[in-house]
Motif scaffolding. Structure first.
Motif, PDB file in Angstrom:
ATOM      1  N   LEU A  13     -15.552 -35.021 -31.103  1.00 22.19           N
ATOM      2  CA  LEU A  13     -16.930 -35.434 -31.343  1.00 22.19           C
ATOM      3  C   LEU A  13     -17.044 -36.923 -31.090  1.00 22.19           C
ATOM      4  O   LEU A  13     -16.309 -37.723 -31.672  1.00 22.19           O
ATOM      5  CB  LEU A  13     -17.350 -35.114 -32.789  1.00 22.19           C
ATOM      6  CG  LEU A  13     -18.685 -35.717 -33.248  1.00 22.19           C
ATOM      7  CD1 LEU A  13     -19.836 -35.220 -32.372  1.00 22.19           C
ATOM      8  CD2 LEU A  13     -18.948 -35.391 -34.713  1.00 22.19           C
ATOM      9  N   LEU A  34     -23.352 -37.929 -28.885  1.00 23.62           N
ATOM     10  CA  LEU A  34     -24.242 -37.078 -29.672  1.00 23.62           C
ATOM     11  C   LEU A  34     -25.621 -37.713 -29.820  1.00 23.62           C
ATOM     12  O   LEU A  34     -26.632 -37.005 -29.895  1.00 23.62           O
ATOM     13  CB  LEU A  34     -23.630 -36.832 -31.051  1.00 23.62           C
ATOM     14  CG  LEU A  34     -24.377 -35.871 -31.973  1.00 23.62           C
ATOM     15  CD1 LEU A  34     -24.381 -34.459 -31.392  1.00 23.62           C
ATOM     16  CD2 LEU A  34     -23.758 -35.852 -33.365  1.00 23.62           C
ATOM     17  N   HIS A  86     -24.133 -31.908 -27.637  1.00 28.30           N
ATOM     18  CA  HIS A  86     -22.756 -32.316 -27.335  1.00 28.30           C
ATOM     19  C   HIS A  86     -21.767 -31.686 -28.307  1.00 28.30           C
ATOM     20  O   HIS A  86     -20.622 -31.404 -27.944  1.00 28.30           O
ATOM     21  CB  HIS A  86     -22.647 -33.843 -27.398  1.00 28.30           C
ATOM     22  CG  HIS A  86     -21.262 -34.370 -27.571  1.00 28.30           C
ATOM     23  ND1 HIS A  86     -20.286 -34.255 -26.617  1.00 28.30           N
ATOM     24  CD2 HIS A  86     -20.664 -35.011 -28.627  1.00 28.30           C
ATOM     25  CE1 HIS A  86     -19.169 -34.803 -27.050  1.00 28.30           C
ATOM     26  NE2 HIS A  86     -19.369 -35.258 -28.267  1.00 28.30           N
TER      27      HIS A  86
END
Length: 418
Positions: free
Chosen positions: A47, A52, A58
């Motif tokens: 992540l 994002l 995403h």
């Protein structure tokens, strides 16, 4: 409990990850890159909060998560980077948590929302306000200065603690530092006693002190007496901060200079009234960290690097200018004269200069140190067989190569792998 831990490879995140795993929780831990670390009950996913912020899909929010803990953050001189990671990226993460109906514990910073001239704090505050306004079951933790093994600022403090004379940006500002173990324990306590309403909680140590007093406590825990502290002149501090803003220094820049001059305090009883946890005295936490050998290494390493850079650059300068004829005389003793001797002196000087400059570049430093060891070894062997009488120089000019080789090997051994 099923926990999604964002920022699991950061300073706080690493300590929290081990504590959650040890407590038997199932954790989905995230980082920007794939991680080899394996712990019981831990699953890794990638992540990037920056991505994002611009690409909401995403990251697929995992199912059956009970609690999201956001421990991600970045202390950058780039205001746009701070806003992207700490504000916009966090907002996108909180939106995903709201869609999943998940509780959120967000780690912010003491002073967020108060200091409008520090974008590290304003970006934190913007994300804090957004989270509270979402109406989720949420807690925003605002810790004071957090110290402990693995932290970037903690490494700087450990490095300074080994010095007999310690320069500081400010000697009067008050703070309430806490150990990272206390922050982790406070989070575990909140997980057991979650508040009924969304709230912002300060997390601070029980003792009010100056930075100098904190460093003195660190020195005493390592068996050293108190140090002599000097305040860096304001003009010099401002100049250093401007350079830090220009070159991206995290330890000294405009933000850190402004934060160094301001108090950072809160009431420790607020956290205790909510979850029943109170931070331990800092002196009790400083028994395992810092380690005197590691602190000494942190202090000596930059000094050793600077010394070797000066030696290599100084050798290059002397060989090309005031010592050029001297270099030719030494080569003539070994049988090399004329244009080839001149080329050899110039080539050797340029090689020394490049090695000195190469040490300033972290990306290439390991390879440069290896080349230095090889070059000094070769110099020493050539002199030993061609000009052995130089070993009897009363100033030990050749014998000192052995010391430099050992010093370079030590730097090579302690150089972080990139």
């Amino acid at each position: 409990m099923n926990v999604l831990l964002v920022g699991a490879t950061g300073f706080v995140g690493r300590h929290l990850l081990r504590a959650l795993s040890g407590a038997g929780h199932h954790i989905i831990a995230t980082s920007r890159t794939r991680q080899p670390l394996r712990l019981p009950g831990v699953e890794w996913r990638q992540l990037d909060l920056d991505e994002l912020a611009t690409v909401p899909d995403h990251f697929a929010f995992p199912e059956s998560i009970d609690l999201l803990i956001n421990a991600a953050g970045v202390l950058s001189v780039d205001e746009q980077q701070s806003n992207l990671t700490q504000d916009l990226g966090s907002r996108a993460l909180f939106d995903l948590a709201k869609s999943a109906g998940v509780r959120v514990l967000h780690i912010s910073a003491l002073g967020a929302g108060v200091r409008s001239d520090v974008h590290f704090l304003t970006s934190k505050a913007a994300a804090d306000d957004y989270l509270i306004a979402l109406g989720l079951p949420a807690v925003v933790l605002r810790p004071s200065l957090v110290v402990g093994p693995g932290g970037a600022s903690s490494a700087w403090l450990a490095r300074m603690s080994a010095l007999p004379v310690i320069p500081l940006l400010d000697r009067k500002a008050l703070l309430q530092p806490l150990h990272v173990d206390d922050l982790v324990s406070a989070i575990l306590a909140l997980m057991r006693r979650w508040p009924a309403e969304p709230m912002v909680l300060p997390v601070v140590g029980t003792e009010v002190m100056t930075l100098a007093q904190l460093i003195d406590q660190m020195r005493m825990s390592q068996g050293w007496s108190g140090a002599w502290f000097i305040k860096i002149p304001d003009a010099l501090a401002l100049f250093g901060a401007s350079l830090g803003d220009r070159f991206g220094w995290r330890a000294l820049n405009g933000q850190t200079l402004r934060m160094a001059h301001r108090d950072s305090m809160a009431d420790p009883e607020v956290l205790e009234s909510v979850c029943g946890y109170r931070c331990a005295g800092l002196r009790d936490r400083l028994k395992q960290w810092p380690d005197p050998a590691q602190s000494t290494q942190l202090a000596l390493r930059p000094l050793m690097l600077a010394t070797l850079v000066l030696i290599w650059l100084g050798t290059a300068f002397v060989s090309l200018w005031p010592g050029f004829e001297w270099g030719l005389r030494i080569l003539s003793e070994g049988g090399l004269t004329g244009p080839f001797a001149q080329i050899a002196v110039v080539a050797g000087a340029l090689c020394d200069g490049l090695l000195g400059l190469g040490m300033l570049m972290g990306r290439w430093r390991r390879r440069v140190l290896q080349l230095q060891v090889c070059l000094m070894t070769a110099y020493t062997l050539i002199i030993t067989f061609v000009l052995p009488h130089y070993w009897f120089d009363p100033y030990a000019s050749v014998a000192k190569n052995l010391v430099l080789i050992v010093a370079t090997l030590w730097l090579l051994r302690t150089e972080p792998r990139r």
